[in-house]
Design an enzyme around this catalytic site. Sequence first.
Site, PDB file in Angstrom:
ATOM      1  N   LYS A 126       0.866  -1.177   0.000  1.00  0.00           N
ATOM      2  CA  LYS A 126       0.000   0.000   0.000  1.00  0.00           C
ATOM      3  C   LYS A 126       0.903   1.227   0.000  1.00  0.00           C
ATOM      4  CE  LYS A 126      -4.306   1.554   0.318  1.00  0.00           C
ATOM      5  NZ  LYS A 126      -5.092   1.242   1.542  1.00  0.00           N
ATOM      6  N   HIS A 127       0.700   2.104  -0.959  1.00  0.00           N
ATOM      7  CA  HIS A 127       1.509   3.319  -1.093  1.00  0.00           C
ATOM      8  C   HIS A 127       3.005   2.997  -1.105  1.00  0.00           C
ATOM      9  CE1 HIS A 127      -2.019   5.754  -0.968  1.00  0.00           C
ATOM     10  NE2 HIS A 127      -2.352   5.363   0.244  1.00  0.00           N
TER      11      HIS A 127
ATOM     12  N   HIS B 164      14.752   5.406   0.295  1.00  0.00           N
ATOM     13  CA  HIS B 164      14.101   6.697   0.500  1.00  0.00           C
ATOM     14  C   HIS B 164      12.967   6.911  -0.490  1.00  0.00           C
ATOM     15  CE1 HIS B 164      17.890   7.491   2.690  1.00  0.00           C
ATOM     16  NE2 HIS B 164      17.074   8.173   3.453  1.00  0.00           N
TER      17      HIS B 164
ATOM     18  N   ASN C  11      12.986   5.384   7.767  1.00  0.00           N
ATOM     19  CA  ASN C  11      13.594   4.341   8.589  1.00  0.00           C
ATOM     20  C   ASN C  11      12.635   3.152   8.690  1.00  0.00           C
ATOM     21  OD1 ASN C  11      16.101   5.565   9.428  1.00  0.00           O
ATOM     22  ND2 ASN C  11      14.883   6.971  10.689  1.00  0.00           N
TER      23      ASN C  11
END
Length: 543
Positions: free
Chosen positions: A294-295, A543, A437
Site C-alpha cells: 500500500k503506497h 528513500h 527508517n
Amino acid sequence: MPADVRPIARALLSVSDKTGLVAFAQRLAAKGIELVSTGGTRKALAEAGLKVLDVADLTGFPEMMDGRVKTLHPAVHGGILAVRDDAAHRASMQEHGISPIDLVVVNLYPFEATVARGAGYDDCVENIDIGGPAMIRAAAKNHADVAVIVDSSSYETVLAEIEEKGGTTLATRRKLAQLAYARTATYDGAIASWFAEVEAKEAAAKEAEAKAEEVAAPQSRVFGGRLAEALRYGENPHQQAAFYVGGAARPGVATARQLQGKALSYNNLNDTDAAFEAVAEFDPARAPAVVIVKHANPCGVAEGATLVEAYRKALACDPTSAFGGIVALNRTLDADAARAIVEIFTEVIVAPDATEEAAAIVGAKKNLRLLVTGALPNPRGPGLAVKSLAGGYLVQSRDNAVVDDMALKVVTKRAPTAKELADLAFAFRVVKHVKSNAIVYAKDLATVGIGAGQMSRVDSARIAAHKARDAAATAGLAEPLTKGSVVASDAFFPFSDGLITAIEAGATAVIQPGGSIRDNDVIAAADEAGIAMVFTGVRHFRH
C-alpha cells in the site's frame, strides 16, 4: 493542395521489424508511389509481388561489408536532405542525378532486444545500426519536406493523410520528427548504457576499484523510453503523467500482460512495481510467497505451504492497510489464492502467471486488474535507479544485495536458534523494500508488524508494534504476534532505545547492518535482555 501538404512520389523503406510492412507498402504502391528498399526489406516486398527499386540502383554501389555500407551515400542523403524550395539544392540534385525521397520508413536493428537476450559482445556490436539513425535524423531535420516513420504504429496515420489529402501535412511531419528524434535518442542511450555496463563489469573482474568507480559515472548519460501508455493523471489529478518502457528488459510491470480490469493509474503502476520487486526476493523454489503493498510500502508479507496460506498470513499483519492494496505472488496464481484475494477490495494482482480458473475468478471483479509477467525479476540482477532533481538526476545501481549472500555475524552472547535465523533472513528480505527508517517484526515466516518512513528509528519500532497490537485485536488474539518474533532494521540502531522498544514488543532476535559508533551499547542492551543479534554489514536504505 494546401501549401503545407507535401506529395509523396518516392518512399525508402528499410526496416528490421517487418510488422505490417507489406500491407503498408501495397497501399503506397496503389497511390503510384515508387518504392526503394534494401536487403531483407526489399526481399520481403518483392516476394509479395511489389515492384521495388534497390538502393544499389540509386547509389551505383552494391551493399558491402556485410551490409554495413549501403545507404550512406549522397544519392540517398541528398534525396532526403534537399530543401525542395531552394534553387541551389535543386540545381545540385539535377547536376548529380539525385532524385528526391519524400518518405523514409526505417526502424532500427534490434540492439535492445539483442542485449536483453544476453547475446555476446560481438553480436551486440553488430546490432548497432548506423545507416538507419543517419537516415532517420536526416529526414526528421528536413521535415518541412520529408515524412519519417520509425514505428509501424504510424503507418495508418500517414496512409490516411496520403489517401485523403494527397500527401502529408506539416503538423504530421513535425510529430513524426519528434518521434524520430526520441527514438534515436533512446537507441543511442541504450548503446551508451550498455558500453558503460560492459566497462564496469570488466573493471570489477579485474578488481580495479578506481577504474570501476570512474566507469560507474560516465561524463554524460542518456535515459529514454517508448510510450507504453498515456495515463489519466499522475500522483494527483492536477499532474500529467505517462508510462514509458525502456532500459533493461526486467520482468515486471513493463513486460506484463494485463489480462483484465480497468486501466492502471500512475500510483497503481508505482505500487505494483514495488510489490513485484519485493516478492521477487522470495525464491519460488523454496516456498510460495505473497506481498501486499500500500503506497509503495509492504503492509504484509509471508511465505506459506500454499499461496492461499501465504496470503492469509500476509493479510493478518495489517488487514486495514491491505484494503485497496496491491497483491504480488511469486508463483502462478491459482484458484484458491484468487478466491481469498477477491474477498476484500484489491486494486491489482500481479504474478508470473495465472491459471484459467484463477483468471475467471478474478474476472468476476470487473475493475480488479490482473497482470502476468511471465517470470520474476532477478533480485541480484544489475540495473539503474534514477531519481529526478531540480535541473538534474541522481543515478545509482540497484540495491541488489541479497541476505542469502551475506555473512551474518553473531554479536551477542546468545546466538539465534535455527527458527529465529530463518525468520531473521525473512525479515531482512522484507525490510529492504520498506521505506526508511524501516522496522519489520516477523514470526513464522510472516510479517507481524511493519514501521515505515519515519524520521526516527524508534518511532518506526513503536508504529510497527502498535500496528501489531491492532492486528491482534482485529483477529481476537490475546496478545500481538510480536511476542516471540524477530525484528529487522534496515540500518543500524543509532541508540539502544529503538532496540529496547522492539524487546518490549516481544522480539527475541534482531538483524541489523551494524556500524554505529554506539554498537557496543546496543549489543549490551541485547545481552541484558538475553536476545540474539546478528550483523549483516549491509544497509538497505530506501528513500
